[in-house]
Design an enzyme around this catalytic site. Structure first.
Site, PDB file in Angstrom:
ATOM      1  N   TYR A 113      23.638 -22.237  17.195  1.00  0.00           N
ATOM      2  CA  TYR A 113      22.546 -22.853  17.958  1.00  0.00           C
ATOM      3  C   TYR A 113      22.185 -21.995  19.165  1.00  0.00           C
ATOM      4  O   TYR A 113      21.002 -21.739  19.428  1.00  0.00           O
ATOM      5  CB  TYR A 113      22.985 -24.247  18.412  1.00  0.00           C
ATOM      6  CG  TYR A 113      22.048 -24.907  19.379  1.00  0.00           C
ATOM      7  CD1 TYR A 113      20.885 -25.524  18.944  1.00  0.00           C
ATOM      8  CD2 TYR A 113      22.338 -24.934  20.756  1.00  0.00           C
ATOM      9  CE1 TYR A 113      20.021 -26.140  19.837  1.00  0.00           C
ATOM     10  CE2 TYR A 113      21.483 -25.551  21.654  1.00  0.00           C
ATOM     11  CZ  TYR A 113      20.332 -26.149  21.195  1.00  0.00           C
ATOM     12  OH  TYR A 113      19.481 -26.754  22.085  1.00  0.00           O
ATOM     13  N   SER A 118      17.204 -23.750  26.251  1.00  0.00           N
ATOM     14  CA  SER A 118      18.474 -24.419  26.514  1.00  0.00           C
ATOM     15  C   SER A 118      19.352 -23.512  27.350  1.00  0.00           C
ATOM     16  O   SER A 118      19.224 -22.280  27.291  1.00  0.00           O
ATOM     17  CB  SER A 118      19.186 -24.751  25.191  1.00  0.00           C
ATOM     18  OG  SER A 118      20.528 -25.147  25.418  1.00  0.00           O
TER      19      SER A 118
END
Length: 251
Positions: A157, A144
C-alpha cells in the site's frame, strides 16, 4: 467558479463512497458548493451518498467510474466537464489491501497498485487536462503518510501511495502558472470503514478532520496538507532514520 471566499461551487469526486470524500462534500455544501458529481462503481452506497447531498440542497449526480478501467476514464469524466466548468476535483478512491494476503498473492498486490497508482495516473491526467482547458480549478489528491517511507507492515500500500504522491507533486509542478492548483493531502491513520478492525496508530484522525484540513488548504492554496499537522514533523524524522535502525522499529 469559486466564490469570493475561495469555496468551489462545483465539485467532482472520484471515489464517491469514500468517507473522507463524503465528509468533504458535506462540509463544502454548507459553504455554498451546489453542483456535485459523485463518480464510482454503481451501487446502492453510491446512490445513498448522492441522496444525502441532495437532502442538503446540492444538485448531485452519479457518474459510473472504475479506477481499474483506465480506457473508460476519458469518456466517463469527459461527460462531466462537457456539462460545464468544474471548480474542484477530489481524487479519493483507493484500497488498503491486506498486506499478509497480498504478499502471498501477486495478483491481489497488483490490484492494489493498479487502483491506487495507475488508475489515479489515468484519471488525474484526464482531469488535469480538462481543468487546464477551462483555465482554473483545484485538483485535490488523497495521498497518505504511508507514502513517505515504505514500512514492513504495509509496503505494498505504501509504495502505491508513494507513486501517487510523486505523480501528484510532479503534476502540480507541470501545471504551475496555468491557473490549476494541485493539492496533495497526507492523512495519517483515519478511523473509517477501510481501517475497521486494525490497530489504531498514534495521531489517528477522522474523515471530518480531514475534510476541515482540505477546506483550509483550499483557502490558502496549499500544495501539501498533513492531517493532523504534527505528522509533518513525525514523518520528517522517520524518513531520516538510518535503515538498520528503521528495520528494528515496530512499524
Amino acid at each position: 467558479m469559486k466564490d469570493a471566499f475561495g469555496t468551489p461551487q462545483s465539485l467532482l469526486v472520484l471515489g464517491g463512497t469514500s468517507e473522507i470524500a463524503q465528509a468533504t462534500a458535506h462540509r463544502l455544501v454548507t459553504r455554498r458548493t451546489r453542483d456535485i458529481w459523485l463518480a464510482g462503481r454503481p451501487s446502492p452506497t453510491l446512490e445513498r451518498s448522492a441522496q444525502a447531498l441532495r437532502d442538503r440542497g446540492a444538485d448531485t449526480r452519479t457518474v459510473p467510474f472504475d479506477a481499474l478501467d483506465p480506457e473508460s476514464h476519458e469518456t466517463a469524466l469527459g461527460k462531466v466537464f462537457a456539462e460545464g466548468d468544474v471548480d474542484m476535483v477530489l481524487m479519493a478512491f483507493g484500497t488498503l489491501g491486506d498486506q499478509a494476503r497480498d504478499e502471498a498473492d501477486p495478483v491481489a498486490a497488483t490490484r492494489v497498485a493498479q487502483t491506487n497508482y495507475t488508475g489515479a495516473v489515468s484519471a488525474g491526467l484526464v482531469c488535469a487536462r480538462a481543468l487546464q482547458a477551462q483555465g482554473h480549478g483545484s485538483l485535490v489528491v488523497l495521498s497518505s503518510v504511508a507514502a513517505e517511507r515504505a514500512r514492513r507492515s504495509n509496503f505494498i500500500y505504501g509504495s502505491s501511495k508513494a507513486g501517487l504522491d510523486a505523480f501528484a507533486q510532479g503534476l502540480g509542478d507541470a501545471l504551475h502558472g496555468t491557473g490549476v492548483h494541485v493539492m496533495v493531502v497526507r492523512p495519517g491513520f483515519v478511523r473509517s470503514r477501510m481501517t475497521a478492525g486494525l490497530e489504531e496508530a498514534p495521531l489517528a484522525t477522522t474523515p471530518q478532520a480531514v475534510a476541515v484540513a482540505i477546506e483550509a488548504g483550499l483557502r490558502r492554496r496549499a500544495e501539501t496538507v498533513w492531517v493532523p499537522g504534527r505528522l509533518r514533523l513525525v514523518m520528517s524524522a522517520l524518513r531520516h532514520v538510518p535503515r538498520p535502525l528503521f528495520r528494528r522499529l515496530p512499524v
